[in-house]
Scaffold this motif. Structure first.
Motif, PDB file in Angstrom:
ATOM      1  N   TRP A   6       0.844  -1.200   0.000  1.00 21.07           N
ATOM      2  CA  TRP A   6       0.000   0.000   0.000  1.00 21.07           C
ATOM      3  C   TRP A   6       0.878   1.248   0.000  1.00 21.07           C
ATOM      4  O   TRP A   6       0.598   2.212  -0.738  1.00 21.07           O
ATOM      5  CB  TRP A   6      -0.915  -0.014   1.229  1.00 21.07           C
ATOM      6  CG  TRP A   6      -1.563   1.323   1.502  1.00 21.07           C
ATOM      7  CD1 TRP A   6      -2.432   1.997   0.697  1.00 21.07           C
ATOM      8  CD2 TRP A   6      -1.349   2.157   2.641  1.00 21.07           C
ATOM      9  NE1 TRP A   6      -2.791   3.195   1.281  1.00 21.07           N
ATOM     10  CE2 TRP A   6      -2.138   3.315   2.471  1.00 21.07           C
ATOM     11  CE3 TRP A   6      -0.592   2.024   3.807  1.00 21.07           C
ATOM     12  CZ2 TRP A   6      -2.188   4.343   3.421  1.00 21.07           C
ATOM     13  CZ3 TRP A   6      -0.635   3.037   4.745  1.00 21.07           C
ATOM     14  CH2 TRP A   6      -1.417   4.178   4.545  1.00 21.07           C
ATOM     15  N   GLU A  28       2.074   1.693  -3.417  1.00 18.43           N
ATOM     16  CA  GLU A  28       1.000   2.217  -4.271  1.00 18.43           C
ATOM     17  C   GLU A  28       0.865   3.721  -4.097  1.00 18.43           C
ATOM     18  O   GLU A  28       0.706   4.467  -5.071  1.00 18.43           O
ATOM     19  CB  GLU A  28      -0.318   1.521  -3.940  1.00 18.43           C
ATOM     20  CG  GLU A  28      -1.521   2.004  -4.747  1.00 18.43           C
ATOM     21  CD  GLU A  28      -1.442   1.617  -6.206  1.00 18.43           C
ATOM     22  OE1 GLU A  28      -2.103   2.286  -7.023  1.00 18.43           O
ATOM     23  OE2 GLU A  28      -0.727   0.655  -6.542  1.00 18.43           O
ATOM     24  N   VAL A  29       0.926   4.188  -2.858  1.00 14.92           N
ATOM     25  CA  VAL A  29       0.853   5.621  -2.585  1.00 14.92           C
ATOM     26  C   VAL A  29       2.003   6.344  -3.280  1.00 14.92           C
ATOM     27  O   VAL A  29       1.821   7.430  -3.859  1.00 14.92           O
ATOM     28  CB  VAL A  29       0.886   5.874  -1.057  1.00 14.92           C
ATOM     29  CG1 VAL A  29       1.080   7.355  -0.748  1.00 14.92           C
ATOM     30  CG2 VAL A  29      -0.394   5.360  -0.411  1.00 14.92           C
ATOM     31  N   GLU A  71       1.296   6.503  -7.093  1.00  9.65           N
ATOM     32  CA  GLU A  71       0.231   7.460  -7.411  1.00  9.65           C
ATOM     33  C   GLU A  71       0.712   8.905  -7.298  1.00  9.65           C
ATOM     34  O   GLU A  71       0.266   9.782  -8.030  1.00  9.65           O
ATOM     35  CB  GLU A  71      -0.963   7.252  -6.481  1.00  9.65           C
ATOM     36  CG  GLU A  71      -1.771   6.005  -6.776  1.00  9.65           C
ATOM     37  CD  GLU A  71      -3.035   5.946  -5.946  1.00  9.65           C
ATOM     38  OE1 GLU A  71      -3.248   6.863  -5.128  1.00  9.65           O
ATOM     39  OE2 GLU A  71      -3.800   4.986  -6.110  1.00  9.65           O
ATOM     40  N   TYR A 128      -1.346  16.328  -4.666  1.00 11.43           N
ATOM     41  CA  TYR A 128      -1.821  14.952  -4.591  1.00 11.43           C
ATOM     42  C   TYR A 128      -2.290  14.595  -3.178  1.00 11.43           C
ATOM     43  O   TYR A 128      -1.607  14.867  -2.205  1.00 11.43           O
ATOM     44  CB  TYR A 128      -0.693  14.012  -5.023  1.00 11.43           C
ATOM     45  CG  TYR A 128      -0.899  12.574  -4.656  1.00 11.43           C
ATOM     46  CD1 TYR A 128      -1.924  11.830  -5.232  1.00 11.43           C
ATOM     47  CD2 TYR A 128      -0.075  11.959  -3.721  1.00 11.43           C
ATOM     48  CE1 TYR A 128      -2.114  10.508  -4.893  1.00 11.43           C
ATOM     49  CE2 TYR A 128      -0.255  10.627  -3.374  1.00 11.43           C
ATOM     50  CZ  TYR A 128      -1.288   9.916  -3.966  1.00 11.43           C
ATOM     51  OH  TYR A 128      -1.463   8.603  -3.628  1.00 11.43           O
ATOM     52  N   GLU A 129      -3.455  14.001  -3.081  1.00  8.44           N
ATOM     53  CA  GLU A 129      -3.973  13.497  -1.810  1.00  8.44           C
ATOM     54  C   GLU A 129      -3.734  11.996  -1.773  1.00  8.44           C
ATOM     55  O   GLU A 129      -4.293  11.262  -2.593  1.00  8.44           O
ATOM     56  CB  GLU A 129      -5.474  13.791  -1.679  1.00  8.44           C
ATOM     57  CG  GLU A 129      -5.812  15.259  -1.455  1.00  8.44           C
ATOM     58  CD  GLU A 129      -5.368  15.738  -0.087  1.00  8.44           C
ATOM     59  OE1 GLU A 129      -5.310  14.910   0.831  1.00  8.44           O
ATOM     60  OE2 GLU A 129      -5.073  16.936   0.050  1.00  8.44           O
ATOM     61  N   ARG A 177      -3.783   8.041  -1.322  1.00  3.70           N
ATOM     62  CA  ARG A 177      -4.869   7.067  -1.193  1.00  3.70           C
ATOM     63  C   ARG A 177      -4.844   6.449   0.201  1.00  3.70           C
ATOM     64  O   ARG A 177      -3.819   5.950   0.647  1.00  3.70           O
ATOM     65  CB  ARG A 177      -4.705   5.962  -2.240  1.00  3.70           C
ATOM     66  CG  ARG A 177      -5.736   4.843  -2.120  1.00  3.70           C
ATOM     67  CD  ARG A 177      -5.378   3.687  -3.031  1.00  3.70           C
ATOM     68  NE  ARG A 177      -5.540   4.053  -4.418  1.00  3.70           N
ATOM     69  CZ  ARG A 177      -6.669   3.885  -5.112  1.00  3.70           C
ATOM     70  NH1 ARG A 177      -7.720   3.345  -4.514  1.00  3.70           N
ATOM     71  NH2 ARG A 177      -6.751   4.232  -6.379  1.00  3.70           N
ATOM     72  N   ARG A 178      -5.977   6.478   0.875  1.00  6.70           N
ATOM     73  CA  ARG A 178      -6.071   5.876   2.194  1.00  6.70           C
ATOM     74  C   ARG A 178      -6.077   4.352   2.083  1.00  6.70           C
ATOM     75  O   ARG A 178      -6.526   3.785   1.093  1.00  6.70           O
ATOM     76  CB  ARG A 178      -7.340   6.349   2.911  1.00  6.70           C
ATOM     77  CG  ARG A 178      -7.279   7.792   3.373  1.00  6.70           C
ATOM     78  CD  ARG A 178      -8.620   8.220   3.956  1.00  6.70           C
ATOM     79  NE  ARG A 178      -9.052   7.365   5.049  1.00  6.70           N
ATOM     80  CZ  ARG A 178      -8.762   7.568   6.326  1.00  6.70           C
ATOM     81  NH1 ARG A 178      -8.021   8.616   6.684  1.00  6.70           N
ATOM     82  NH2 ARG A 178      -9.200   6.749   7.264  1.00  6.70           N
ATOM     83  N   ASN A 179      -5.610   3.727   3.119  1.00  8.64           N
ATOM     84  CA  ASN A 179      -5.566   2.274   3.141  1.00  8.64           C
ATOM     85  C   ASN A 179      -6.963   1.680   3.014  1.00  8.64           C
ATOM     86  O   ASN A 179      -7.155   0.658   2.343  1.00  8.64           O
ATOM     87  CB  ASN A 179      -4.906   1.807   4.444  1.00  8.64           C
ATOM     88  CG  ASN A 179      -4.661   0.323   4.479  1.00  8.64           C
ATOM     89  OD1 ASN A 179      -5.570  -0.455   4.716  1.00  8.64           O
ATOM     90  ND2 ASN A 179      -3.423  -0.081   4.251  1.00  8.64           N
ATOM     91  N   ASP A 216      -9.403   2.799   1.382  1.00  9.99           N
ATOM     92  CA  ASP A 216     -10.009   2.998   0.069  1.00  9.99           C
ATOM     93  C   ASP A 216      -9.998   1.707  -0.747  1.00  9.99           C
ATOM     94  O   ASP A 216     -10.751   1.563  -1.713  1.00  9.99           O
ATOM     95  CB  ASP A 216      -9.254   4.081  -0.729  1.00  9.99           C
ATOM     96  CG  ASP A 216      -9.527   5.474  -0.189  1.00  9.99           C
ATOM     97  OD1 ASP A 216     -10.520   5.631   0.553  1.00  9.99           O
ATOM     98  OD2 ASP A 216      -8.760   6.388  -0.495  1.00  9.99           O
ATOM     99  N   ILE A 217      -9.110   0.784  -0.382  1.00  9.40           N
ATOM    100  CA  ILE A 217      -8.983  -0.478  -1.103  1.00  9.40           C
ATOM    101  C   ILE A 217      -9.957  -1.468  -0.476  1.00  9.40           C
ATOM    102  O   ILE A 217      -9.882  -1.757   0.719  1.00  9.40           O
ATOM    103  CB  ILE A 217      -7.545  -1.019  -1.028  1.00  9.40           C
ATOM    104  CG1 ILE A 217      -6.564   0.045  -1.518  1.00  9.40           C
ATOM    105  CG2 ILE A 217      -7.406  -2.303  -1.841  1.00  9.40           C
ATOM    106  CD1 ILE A 217      -5.117  -0.277  -1.223  1.00  9.40           C
ATOM    107  N   ASN A 261      -5.134  -0.533 -10.235  1.00 13.38           N
ATOM    108  CA  ASN A 261      -4.321   0.439  -9.508  1.00 13.38           C
ATOM    109  C   ASN A 261      -2.969   0.575 -10.198  1.00 13.38           C
ATOM    110  O   ASN A 261      -2.689  -0.125 -11.183  1.00 13.38           O
ATOM    111  CB  ASN A 261      -4.169   0.072  -8.019  1.00 13.38           C
ATOM    112  CG  ASN A 261      -3.513  -1.291  -7.799  1.00 13.38           C
ATOM    113  OD1 ASN A 261      -2.661  -1.722  -8.574  1.00 13.38           O
ATOM    114  ND2 ASN A 261      -3.901  -1.962  -6.722  1.00 13.38           N
TER     115      ASN A 261
END
Length: 564
Positions: free
Chosen positions: A441, A444-445, A448, A455-456, A458-460, A462-463, A528
């Motif tokens: 994760w 992934e952040v 992104e 950029y905001e 992605r929260r954990n 959100d998946i 993703n």
């Protein structure tokens, strides 16, 4: 009240209330389609099993302890059961009335156990009672209010659960259940002396289920006030103060439920109060303080400290976790108990959010290292000195950051267990899936955020139901060619279970791809950034082999080393 009674007789002509300093409703209800066991589901299944048994002995609901005051009985022990009984009966009467009008005896039963004119038989904690009255007793609302405590939502969930379960049953089932519950036996013990009631709560062991440490401490504090107060006025004032503190505490418990155990908060507060991470055994420590000099001063100070801890953790796990990515990232990692005393101090000292964020970043790195490297090194011994030096007189976080940075960079010796070299080695081997999911994760952040302004992250959460997929399956597919390279011993032992072959996917995605050929699997990797990136690592001929895994693995490790 009679010592041996029935539920109907216990409730009839009495006004039973839950004091505001008591815990609010805490029983869980299973979500739609869930197979998880919950207290309300067990409550119902126990009654159903009794109905099927054709037993001649009445159903037994246990013992209830009350403090008898002028005009009412205050529940000292048994309020969770009593609340659930009331929820069940209210739902049962509603379902029965939906089928036909109540008989005269059923109307009398309703008046005895639920409500006679304006007199409601049972009242829950004050801050949830209006919702309880509107939604459960009067049923004047069918939609929950927009703003609810967690405990009020539990009341609604339990009532809806019982209504749904009972609503599908025939009339005979409902009348049987009304008879079973109203005639169920129970034992009661009302006392007029609050000190006696508190003593009984401390020592009572209801069906082997022990109260939480926090509940025991509350009772011990109340008893100490009765025991040591010099006069009635001082006693009453301190009792009122402690009751108000615990009302705040129980509201906070509702807000942070499922995030942290209340007894852990008690333990962390001890570590803050006595300024040592070595504090353990909360009950023993508190009992010792209550037998020392000035026990009432300790009761007052520590209860205040406890309420402050719950208040700050409500902010930390609530609004601050939602608005701050570093806090969210640390909370998502889980198992962060060792650092929460630092966090509590940061809130108590009024440190700004950027300082709290920095603490979260460095402690997340330290905990990950501790988990990955897996040494016998004790984390408390390496950070306690810094913790004790972190005080209201010296609230700067610089020494904490320096200490952790030293742990990450020291070259050798006792302090070098979690340095960068050891971290790099640990990332090369198999990693527990829960930790690997967190690391991917983070990766992934990183992907992104590359090249994006404003950029905001992605929260954990959100998946949706994240899982790890082995891109090359752990079992070689039978179809040939499958596109995963040769499953030789080197490939199976060194490449299958590493970060380079792990991919963050949803549970439904993971179930869908399984052991299909790589070319087909690759087409599904569109959800993703790390999935779409897989095509860049593929060898000629779209083969996912050890070379592709190694290239991706090296990139992930380099990213993590830079962040951790």
């Amino acid at each position: 009240m009679e010592a041996s009674s029935t539920i109907r007789n216990m409730l009839a002509n009495n006004r039973i209330v839950v004091p505001t300093y008591q815990r609010a409703y805490a029983w869980d209800t299973p979500a739609e389609g869930s197979t998880r066991v919950s207290q309300t589901a067990v409550f119902l299944s126990d009654l159903e099993a009794y109905r099927s048994s054709n037993s001649r002995s009445p159903y037994y609901f246990g013992h209830f302890l009350f403090e008898q005051t002028q005009g009412e009985y205050r529940v000292i022990d048994g309020q969770q059961r009593l609340t659930t009984i009331t929820l069940f009966l209210a739902a049962l009467f509603a379902c029965l009335q939906a089928k036909r009008a109540l008989t005269e005896d059923e109307q009398d039963c309703y008046k005895d156990m639920i409500k006679r004119e304006s007199q409601i038989r049972f009242k829950t904690v004050g801050y949830d009672n209006q919702t309880f009255v509107d939604y459960v007793i009067n049923q004047s609302r069918t939609v929950a209010p927009a703003s609810l405590t967690t405990s009020a939502q539990r009341l609604i969930n339990a009532f809806d659960f019982f209504k749904k379960k009972l609503g599908s049953q025939p009339e005979a089932f409902l009348t049987d259940m009304l008879r079973i519950v109203s005639q169920a036996s129970c034992s009661t013990h009302p006392v007029r002396d609050e000190a006696e009631a508190i003593q009984m709560f401390i020592f009572q062991n209801n069906r082997g289920k022990r109260p939480s440490n926090l509940e025991v401490v509350k009772a011990q504090f109340m008893y100490a006030i009765h025991l040591h107060s010099e006069d009635q006025e001082a006693r009453d004032n301190l009792i009122e103060e402690i009751q108000n503190r615990f009302e705040t505490i129980y509201k906070s418990i509702s807000a942070i439920d499922y995030r942290i155990n209340e007894d852990d908060v008690l333990q962390h507060t001890l570590r803050v109060h006595f300024n040592s991470l070595w504090e353990s055994g909360a009950l023993d420590r508190i009992e010792k303080m209550l037998t020392a000099e000035s026990p009432l001063e300790f009761v007052k100070d520590f209860t205040s400290s406890l309420a402050i801890s719950f208040e700050h953790l409500t902010a930390f796990f609530g609004a601050d976790e939602r608005s701050s990515f570093p806090i969210h990232s640390l909370v998502s990692l889980g198992g962060i108990g060792i650092v929460l005393p630092f966090i509590l101090k940061a809130y108590r000292f009024g440190l700004p959010l950027p300082d709290k964020n920095q603490l979260c970043v460095v402690f997340e790195s330290l905990i990950i290292r501790h988990r990955l490297i897996g040494t016998r090194a004790d984390i408390t011994s390496r950070i306690n000195d810094t913790y004790e030096a972190f005080t209201s007189d010296a609230p700067a976080i610089g020494p904490i950051l320096e200490n952790i940075e030293r742990l990450k960079t020291v070259g050798s010796g006792w302090w070098a267990y979690w340095n960068n070299e050891k971290l790099a080695e640990a990332l090369e081997w198999g990693i527990r899936h829960s930790t690997a999911r967190h690391l991917l994760w983070k990766y992934e952040v990183h992907l992104e955020g590359q090249g994006q302004r404003g950029y905001e992250p992605r929260r954990n959460d959100d998946i949706k139901r994240p899982e790890l997929e082995h891109i090359a399956p752990t079992t070689e597919p039978t179809a040939s060619p499958h596109g995963y390279g040769a499953y030789d011993e080197t490939f199976k032992s060194e490449y299958l279970n590493c970060l380079g072959n792990y991919l963050l996917v949803s549970k439904s995605h993971n179930c869908a791809v399984g052991n299909i050929p790589f070319s087909e699997k690759l087409e599904t990797y569109q959800h993703n950034f790390q999935q779409r990136e897989i095509a860049k690592f593929v060898s000629a001929g779209s083969i996912w082999d050890q070379n592709a895994i190694q290239i991706r693995h090296d990139k992930i490790v380099a990213t993590l080393m830079a962040e951790l």
